[in-house]
Design a protein around this motif. Structure first.
Motif, PDB file in Angstrom:
ATOM      1  N   LEU A  74       0.820  -1.218   0.000  1.00 58.59           N
ATOM      2  CA  LEU A  74       0.000   0.000   0.000  1.00 58.59           C
ATOM      3  C   LEU A  74       0.854   1.268   0.000  1.00 58.59           C
ATOM      4  O   LEU A  74       0.461   2.287  -0.567  1.00 58.59           O
ATOM      5  N   TRP A  75       2.033   1.194   0.623  1.00 60.45           N
ATOM      6  CA  TRP A  75       2.816   2.425   0.806  1.00 60.45           C
ATOM      7  C   TRP A  75       4.298   2.161   0.545  1.00 60.45           C
ATOM      8  O   TRP A  75       4.972   1.493   1.321  1.00 60.45           O
ATOM      9  N   VAL A  76       4.776   2.674  -0.562  1.00 63.81           N
ATOM     10  CA  VAL A  76       6.214   2.692  -0.851  1.00 63.81           C
ATOM     11  C   VAL A  76       6.651   4.146  -0.760  1.00 63.81           C
ATOM     12  O   VAL A  76       6.115   5.001  -1.460  1.00 63.81           O
ATOM     13  N   PRO A  77       7.592   4.497   0.131  1.00 65.95           N
ATOM     14  CA  PRO A  77       8.010   5.895   0.250  1.00 65.95           C
ATOM     15  C   PRO A  77       8.485   6.455  -1.094  1.00 65.95           C
ATOM     16  O   PRO A  77       9.006   5.712  -1.940  1.00 65.95           O
ATOM     17  N   LEU A  78       8.289   7.759  -1.282  1.00 67.75           N
ATOM     18  CA  LEU A  78       8.622   8.408  -2.554  1.00 67.75           C
ATOM     19  C   LEU A  78      10.068   8.144  -2.962  1.00 67.75           C
ATOM     20  O   LEU A  78      10.345   7.819  -4.121  1.00 67.75           O
ATOM     21  N   TYR A  79      10.994   8.273  -2.026  1.00 70.91           N
ATOM     22  CA  TYR A  79      12.401   8.056  -2.378  1.00 70.91           C
ATOM     23  C   TYR A  79      12.612   6.648  -2.928  1.00 70.91           C
ATOM     24  O   TYR A  79      13.343   6.446  -3.898  1.00 70.91           O
ATOM     25  N   SER A  80      11.942   5.667  -2.299  1.00 75.42           N
ATOM     26  CA  SER A  80      12.079   4.278  -2.776  1.00 75.42           C
ATOM     27  C   SER A  80      11.424   4.092  -4.133  1.00 75.42           C
ATOM     28  O   SER A  80      11.909   3.322  -4.967  1.00 75.42           O
ATOM     29  N   MET A  81      10.307   4.798  -4.386  1.00 76.80           N
ATOM     30  CA  MET A  81       9.667   4.710  -5.705  1.00 76.80           C
ATOM     31  C   MET A  81      10.596   5.226  -6.795  1.00 76.80           C
ATOM     32  O   MET A  81      10.720   4.641  -7.871  1.00 76.80           O
ATOM     33  N   GLU A  84       0.043  14.723   1.190  1.00 76.35           N
ATOM     34  CA  GLU A  84      -1.238  15.173   1.774  1.00 76.35           C
ATOM     35  C   GLU A  84      -1.577  14.341   3.010  1.00 76.35           C
ATOM     36  O   GLU A  84      -1.984  14.872   4.044  1.00 76.35           O
ATOM     37  N   ILE A  85      -1.414  13.023   2.893  1.00 77.40           N
ATOM     38  CA  ILE A  85      -1.733  12.128   4.011  1.00 77.40           C
ATOM     39  C   ILE A  85      -0.812  12.412   5.198  1.00 77.40           C
ATOM     40  O   ILE A  85      -1.250  12.525   6.346  1.00 77.40           O
ATOM     41  N   HIS A  97      -3.852   4.207   7.606  1.00 80.15           N
ATOM     42  CA  HIS A  97      -4.356   3.127   6.752  1.00 80.15           C
ATOM     43  C   HIS A  97      -5.675   3.532   6.100  1.00 80.15           C
ATOM     44  O   HIS A  97      -5.891   3.315   4.895  1.00 80.15           O
ATOM     45  N   LYS A  98      -6.535   4.147   6.880  1.00 72.77           N
ATOM     46  CA  LYS A  98      -7.838   4.619   6.370  1.00 72.77           C
ATOM     47  C   LYS A  98      -7.630   5.657   5.260  1.00 72.77           C
ATOM     48  O   LYS A  98      -8.242   5.581   4.186  1.00 72.77           O
ATOM     49  N   LEU A  99      -6.739   6.616   5.507  1.00 71.37           N
ATOM     50  CA  LEU A  99      -6.469   7.670   4.515  1.00 71.37           C
ATOM     51  C   LEU A  99      -5.823   7.091   3.261  1.00 71.37           C
ATOM     52  O   LEU A  99      -6.160   7.486   2.129  1.00 71.37           O
TER      53      LEU A  99
END
Length: 456
Positions: free
Chosen positions: A394-401, A422-423, A447-449
């Motif tokens: 669900l979440w890969v940090p921007l630097y890792s992307m 934003e989150i 997680h909800k956001l």
């Protein structure tokens, strides 16, 4: 046209031009690779240029495609984290990714020479050093090059790629074409840079942690250091060109000495004659280049910095150029040598990604010079990393992307990263977040956001 008979010219034998030549030759094309400078294996052509580059997964993927990844890795140093140095000399470590993920410090000259030597071994490649492009007919593709003895050489080909860097001659000639709608900008950043050096210890070891990129973040300016295999570090000072604290205002040894003592006290004993080096060197500019189109007359294309020069703050300039080469090579195979289709697809795919990484690199100066020393920023990174460990899909940090996800387009990384920001802005507004950042309710809300905003 039989592709075995098709001749391709590449202007510029830097790392991107040399890699592109190898990839095209291996697809059966005859390639003439022209370089305005002398052969870097025989003469030092890198004075004033950054002699270190950060190589990450996008670059490695392209190098693996031509089988030189292992060879280049032998001369590279993995950097697993940033080490931030504050004004008191206190250190903060921030890992770049998970486990053994690293960006790699490589020598610009070294990687260029390895790729030129690889190109030299290809029977379909001809190398031409000290040939400077002067004129180009975009219809006939007749190119004229001046040589070191002031001669003029005329060369004809079926296709031409400008891999000739930030101040590309191919790009400038294209801008002069009549009846062409060309949008172009070359933007200078406020900052310029100079190179400084930290020499190795007497036994050849490094004076600081070897497997790290060191940063001295000072808001409007910063110093960084990348390790070399000989035990030294190549340091780069980024500073405004003009203004109150700038290359122009620091115009005496006394001012420069005071500047280093005040801002880089822990680095000062390590640096080799930084004051004299500062006084003797002309600062190099940092530029952003945007141009559209990247392709002219279905015969001439731009690649690498010629198409999308960026600032070095994401370490993606060479990686993006290598990715250009890999994508173009894959399109050659996919479209079976139909160059009108290949060039159209190349421009369509790469232009938005070039724009995205230019924007990301520009933003990252603020992160490196200012935020990396900020407690709120460091907490954001901790929360993001913990959430990513909990929900890796669900979440890969921007630097890792950007750095460790070579099949994810830069444009997608930018778009997802903006939603993540934003989150995280919302999470950082939670009451007592610095004390309660490990509490379950933080990650439940996150997680909800994330499900609401990222799964759309």
């Amino acid at each position: 046209m039989d592709k075995q008979m098709e001749n391709i010219t590449i202007a510029g034998a830097g790392p991107v031009g040399a890699l592109l030549a190898v990839m095209l030759a291996r697809q059966g094309y005859r390639v003439d690779l022209f370089e305005s400078r002398a052969d870097s294996r025989k003469a030092n052509i890198y004075q004033g240029k950054s002699i270190n580059l950060a190589l990450s997964d996008r670059g490695w993927l392209a190098l693996e495609a031509v089988g030189v990844g292992d060879t280049i890795r032998e001369h590279a140093i993995p950097m697993y984290c940033r080490v931030m140095h504050d004004t008191q000399g206190q250190l903060t470590r921030l890992p770049y990714g998970q486990d053994e993920q690293a960006i790699w410090s490589v020598s610009r000259a070294g990687i260029n020479e390895q790729l030129i030597s690889l190109a030299e071994q290809e029977p379909l490649i001809e190398l031409h050093f000290e040939h400077r492009l002067k004129e180009l007919d975009f219809d006939s593709l007749e190119a004229r090059f001046s040589t070191k003895d002031n001669g003029l050489v005329t060369h004809n080909s079926d296709l031409l790629f400008g891999a000739d860097g930030t101040f590309s001659k191919v790009r400038r000639l294209a801008q002069e074409l009549p009846r062409q709608r060309i949008s172009h900008s070359l933007e200078y950043m406020p900052q310029s840079y100079i190179e400084l050096t930290i020499e190795p210890n007497a036994d050849g070891s490094h004076k600081m942690e070897k497997n790290a990129l060191h940063i001295w973040p000072r808001k409007a300016f910063m110093l960084i250091a990348l390790p070399n295999t000989d035990g030294s570090f190549t340091c780069t000072l980024f500073l405004d060109q003009e203004g109150d604290t700038s290359f122009e205002s620091l115009d005496s040894k006394e001012k420069v000495t005071a500047f280093f003592e005040q801002n880089f006290a822990d680095a000062l004993p390590l640096l080799s004659n930084p004051v004299d080096a500062f006084m003797s060197k002309a600062a190099s500019p940092l530029c952003l280049v945007h141009i559209y189109p990247w392709v002219f007359n279905n015969k001439v294309g731009l690649i690498g910095d010629a198409a999308h020069a960026m600032v070095p703050f994401y370490g993606q300039g060479m990686n993006c150029g290598f990715e250009d080469c890999r994508v173009l090579s894959e399109l050659v195979a996919q479209h079976e040598g139909n160059w009108e289709s290949i060039l159209a697809a190349y421009q369509r795919e790469r232009k938005p990604n070039g724009d995205a990484i230019i924007e990301l690199a520009k933003r990252n100066f603020v992160e490196m010079s200012d935020l990396s020393g900020d407690k709120n920023f460091l907490l954001r990174k901790k929360i993001e990393q913990q959430f990513s460990n909990m929900y890796p899909e669900l979440w890969v940090p921007l630097y890792s992307m950007v750095t460790f996800s070579p099949h994810l387009p830069y444009a997608s990384a930018l778009a997802i990263g903006d939603i993540q920001t934003e989150i995280m802005d919302e999470i950082m507004q939670l009451e007592n977040i610095h004390q309660e950042w490990q509490s379950p309710h933080v990650y439940q809300l996150m997680h909800k956001l994330a499900l609401a905003k990222l799964e759309k």
